[in-house]
Design a protein around this motif. Structure first.
Motif, PDB file in Angstrom:
ATOM      1  N   GLN A 168      44.594  35.737  50.672  1.00 40.50           N
ATOM      2  CA  GLN A 168      43.502  35.455  51.602  1.00 40.50           C
ATOM      3  C   GLN A 168      42.506  34.453  51.027  1.00 40.50           C
ATOM      4  O   GLN A 168      41.867  33.704  51.768  1.00 40.50           O
ATOM      5  CB  GLN A 168      42.753  36.750  51.948  1.00 40.50           C
ATOM      6  N   ALA A 169      42.364  34.443  49.708  1.00 43.56           N
ATOM      7  CA  ALA A 169      41.338  33.619  49.065  1.00 43.56           C
ATOM      8  C   ALA A 169      41.816  32.204  48.750  1.00 43.56           C
ATOM      9  O   ALA A 169      41.012  31.261  48.747  1.00 43.56           O
ATOM     10  CB  ALA A 169      40.862  34.295  47.774  1.00 43.56           C
ATOM     11  N   GLN A 170      43.107  32.032  48.482  1.00 43.61           N
ATOM     12  CA  GLN A 170      43.592  30.741  47.997  1.00 43.61           C
ATOM     13  C   GLN A 170      43.308  29.613  48.982  1.00 43.61           C
ATOM     14  O   GLN A 170      43.756  29.634  50.135  1.00 43.61           O
ATOM     15  CB  GLN A 170      45.095  30.802  47.717  1.00 43.61           C
ATOM     16  N   GLY A 171      42.535  28.638  48.531  1.00 40.82           N
ATOM     17  CA  GLY A 171      42.213  27.488  49.345  1.00 40.82           C
ATOM     18  C   GLY A 171      41.240  27.761  50.471  1.00 40.82           C
ATOM     19  O   GLY A 171      40.984  26.885  51.299  1.00 40.82           O
ATOM     20  N   ARG A 172      40.649  28.965  50.504  1.00 37.37           N
ATOM     21  CA  ARG A 172      39.807  29.346  51.642  1.00 37.37           C
ATOM     22  C   ARG A 172      38.400  29.765  51.219  1.00 37.37           C
ATOM     23  O   ARG A 172      37.713  30.466  51.945  1.00 37.37           O
ATOM     24  CB  ARG A 172      40.475  30.463  52.441  1.00 37.37           C
ATOM     25  N   ILE A 173      37.978  29.296  50.044  1.00 33.57           N
ATOM     26  CA  ILE A 173      36.594  29.490  49.602  1.00 33.57           C
ATOM     27  C   ILE A 173      35.936  28.121  49.565  1.00 33.57           C
ATOM     28  O   ILE A 173      36.531  27.146  49.090  1.00 33.57           O
ATOM     29  CB  ILE A 173      36.534  30.138  48.205  1.00 33.57           C
ATOM     30  N   GLY A 174      34.732  28.047  50.078  1.00 35.86           N
ATOM     31  CA  GLY A 174      34.013  26.782  50.084  1.00 35.86           C
ATOM     32  C   GLY A 174      32.630  26.928  49.494  1.00 35.86           C
ATOM     33  O   GLY A 174      32.032  28.005  49.514  1.00 35.86           O
ATOM     34  N   THR A 175      32.116  25.840  48.966  1.00 36.99           N
ATOM     35  CA  THR A 175      30.741  25.797  48.473  1.00 36.99           C
ATOM     36  C   THR A 175      30.278  24.348  48.511  1.00 36.99           C
ATOM     37  O   THR A 175      31.030  23.444  48.888  1.00 36.99           O
ATOM     38  CB  THR A 175      30.637  26.398  47.060  1.00 36.99           C
ATOM     39  N   TYR A 176      29.022  24.116  48.124  1.00 38.13           N
ATOM     40  CA  TYR A 176      28.507  22.753  48.107  1.00 38.13           C
ATOM     41  C   TYR A 176      29.139  21.933  46.984  1.00 38.13           C
ATOM     42  O   TYR A 176      29.465  22.472  45.913  1.00 38.13           O
ATOM     43  CB  TYR A 176      26.996  22.762  47.897  1.00 38.13           C
ATOM     44  N   ASP A 177      29.290  20.661  47.228  1.00 36.03           N
ATOM     45  CA  ASP A 177      29.621  19.709  46.173  1.00 36.03           C
ATOM     46  C   ASP A 177      28.324  19.461  45.414  1.00 36.03           C
ATOM     47  O   ASP A 177      27.446  18.733  45.879  1.00 36.03           O
ATOM     48  CB  ASP A 177      30.152  18.423  46.788  1.00 36.03           C
ATOM     49  N   VAL A 178      28.182  20.095  44.259  1.00 34.43           N
ATOM     50  CA  VAL A 178      26.893  20.076  43.562  1.00 34.43           C
ATOM     51  C   VAL A 178      26.546  18.700  43.016  1.00 34.43           C
ATOM     52  O   VAL A 178      25.393  18.461  42.646  1.00 34.43           O
ATOM     53  CB  VAL A 178      26.855  21.135  42.436  1.00 34.43           C
ATOM     54  N   SER A 179      27.508  17.795  42.959  1.00 32.54           N
ATOM     55  CA  SER A 179      27.199  16.430  42.528  1.00 32.54           C
ATOM     56  C   SER A 179      26.589  15.602  43.654  1.00 32.54           C
ATOM     57  O   SER A 179      25.973  14.563  43.404  1.00 32.54           O
ATOM     58  CB  SER A 179      28.460  15.737  42.001  1.00 32.54           C
ATOM     59  N   ARG A 180      26.731  16.066  44.894  1.00 31.64           N
ATOM     60  CA  ARG A 180      26.237  15.313  46.052  1.00 31.64           C
ATOM     61  C   ARG A 180      25.164  16.052  46.834  1.00 31.64           C
ATOM     62  O   ARG A 180      24.400  15.420  47.575  1.00 31.64           O
ATOM     63  CB  ARG A 180      27.413  14.984  46.992  1.00 31.64           C
ATOM     64  N   SER A 181      25.103  17.362  46.708  1.00 33.01           N
ATOM     65  CA  SER A 181      24.137  18.166  47.445  1.00 33.01           C
ATOM     66  C   SER A 181      23.007  18.590  46.513  1.00 33.01           C
ATOM     67  O   SER A 181      23.234  19.318  45.538  1.00 33.01           O
ATOM     68  CB  SER A 181      24.814  19.398  48.050  1.00 33.01           C
ATOM     69  N   GLY A 182      21.789  18.148  46.825  1.00 33.56           N
ATOM     70  CA  GLY A 182      20.652  18.516  45.991  1.00 33.56           C
ATOM     71  C   GLY A 182      20.394  20.005  45.985  1.00 33.56           C
ATOM     72  O   GLY A 182      20.145  20.604  44.931  1.00 33.56           O
ATOM     73  N   VAL A 183      20.480  20.645  47.146  1.00 30.93           N
ATOM     74  CA  VAL A 183      20.225  22.079  47.185  1.00 30.93           C
ATOM     75  C   VAL A 183      21.375  22.842  46.528  1.00 30.93           C
ATOM     76  O   VAL A 183      21.162  23.878  45.894  1.00 30.93           O
ATOM     77  CB  VAL A 183      19.982  22.555  48.636  1.00 30.93           C
ATOM     78  N   GLY A 184      22.604  22.337  46.639  1.00 29.75           N
ATOM     79  CA  GLY A 184      23.724  22.978  45.963  1.00 29.75           C
ATOM     80  C   GLY A 184      23.558  22.956  44.457  1.00 29.75           C
ATOM     81  O   GLY A 184      23.834  23.943  43.760  1.00 29.75           O
ATOM     82  N   TYR A 185      23.096  21.833  43.934  1.00 27.54           N
ATOM     83  CA  TYR A 185      22.841  21.724  42.495  1.00 27.54           C
ATOM     84  C   TYR A 185      21.727  22.681  42.072  1.00 27.54           C
ATOM     85  O   TYR A 185      21.812  23.334  41.027  1.00 27.54           O
ATOM     86  CB  TYR A 185      22.459  20.288  42.144  1.00 27.54           C
TER      87      TYR A 185
END
Length: 356
Positions: A168-185
């Motif tokens: 269920q998890a493989q390839g189906r978890i997402g998050t911010y690209d911390v190099s491009r998203s200020g809030v993600g970083y």
């Protein structure tokens, strides 16, 4: 020489300008007396009620609203100010560190509103940068993907789910690209400070083929249709808005700890119409503006007067009982922007995702 400087600045600004989405709000009155220009990381559809509320009180003012990534917002204000061409009249961004940097580097002007005296100390830095919301980082999940078991409520739960349900998890978890998203970083930096086991979590997400996106919308679109089962550390305001119109999306405020950030507003030093920017800031800080943020947009209000009232749409009272870890508006945020520190954190992030 002046022409060369302007040309160089415009070339540097092109990537930021390409990513901006422009929305024009004509003056609703019979005549137009001025134009308020806003640079913001808030999607224009979420910002529309704020703009219309301002225009209701100022029917002779048109609004030029440019929605852009947080890094582009910072860079564009700096570039336009240095070029002497004038810049936005109001800047509203979820990247607290970049907003404080603008203020610290002299790119924001002091503004005192009718509500400044009563504003919390943690949410006001030298009357130049004001926290205007109180927003948690959440886990967003695809409800049908968790029919047979509850979604993760802590980071330990997240690791357990990845280990016990790899299909269920493989390839189906997402998050911010911390190099491009200020809030993600910013979320990642706070995670590292607050949770010693964060790199085990990141490594496990890397093994599960985590996908990275620069915006909340890209993540939530994929959670809504099931391409992603879970999103890690999403900005709660966007997730709540999507959940209202997409019943397949559920939200979890992490029970181990919840990082809380604020959208920070400021009036740039190089604003073309600073009095309009100050007026928009005053509207957002007023009880009416805070109520609009808290209830209409489901962005929890900073104003204690507003946040203390019962709110069906969600204010700070909805965060009661959680281990809240707010980020203060202060020069301490600048530590996140130190280039050597940033490079080390991004390198560690990439190494953990790669299993190194």
């Amino acid at each position: 020489m002046r022409l060369a400087v302007l040309l160089t600045t415009l070339i540097l600004m092109l990537p930021a300008m390409a990513r901006a989405e422009l929305t024009l709000f004509p003056a609703p009155g019979q005549r137009q007396a001025g134009v308020l220009t806003i640079y913001s990381s808030l999607d224009q559809e979420l910002a529309r009620p704020l703009v219309l509320a301002f225009q209701q009180a100022h029917p002779d003012i048109a609004v030029r609203y440019e929605d852009m990534l947080t890094g582009a917002l910072h860079d564009r204000i700096v570039a336009e100010t240095e070029a002497g061409t004038g810049t936005a009249d109001f800047a509203f961004s979820s990247a607290m560190d970049l907003q404080v940097k603008l203020a610290n580097d002299g790119y924001a002007r002091p503004v005192v509103t009718p509500d400044t005296a009563d504003w919390p100390d943690w949410a006001n830095w030298r009357d130049t940068a004001y926290a205007l919301t109180y927003e948690p980082a959440v886990f967003a999940y695809h409800k049908p993907s968790f029919r047979d078991h509850p979604p993760p409520a802590t980071r330990a739960d997240l690791m357990r789910w990845m280990a016990e349900h790899p299909d269920q998890a493989q390839g189906r978890i997402g998050t911010y690209d911390v190099s491009r998203s200020g809030v993600g970083y910013l979320f990642l930096a706070r995670d590292q400070e607050l949770y010693p086991g964060i790199w085990q979590v990141v490594t496990a997400m890397g093994r599960a083929g985590v996908q990275q996106f620069p915006t909340s919308g890209a993540l939530l679109e994929r959670i809504a249709d099931g391409r992603l089962a879970l999103g890690y550390n999403l900005l709660g305001s966007y997730a709540a808005d999507w959940a209202r119109s997409h019943p397949s999306i559920g939200l979890i405020l992490p029970r181990d700890f919840t990082v809380v950030v604020s959208r920070v507003g400021l009036v740039p030093a190089g604003a073309r119409a600073p009095e309009l920017g100050a007026g928009f800031l005053a509207m957002l800080m007023s009880p009416e503006g805070q109520a609009l943020l808290s209830r209409t947009l489901r962005l929890s209000a900073v104003s204690l007067e507003v946040a203390g009232r019962p709110s069906p749409a969600g204010g700070m009272e909805d965060l009661a009982g959680l281990r809240l870890k707010p980020v203060l508006v202060s020069p301490g945020l600048l530590a996140y922007l130190d280039q050597a520190t940033r490079a080390r954190l991004l390198a560690r992030w990439n190494d953990a995702l790669a299993g190194k």
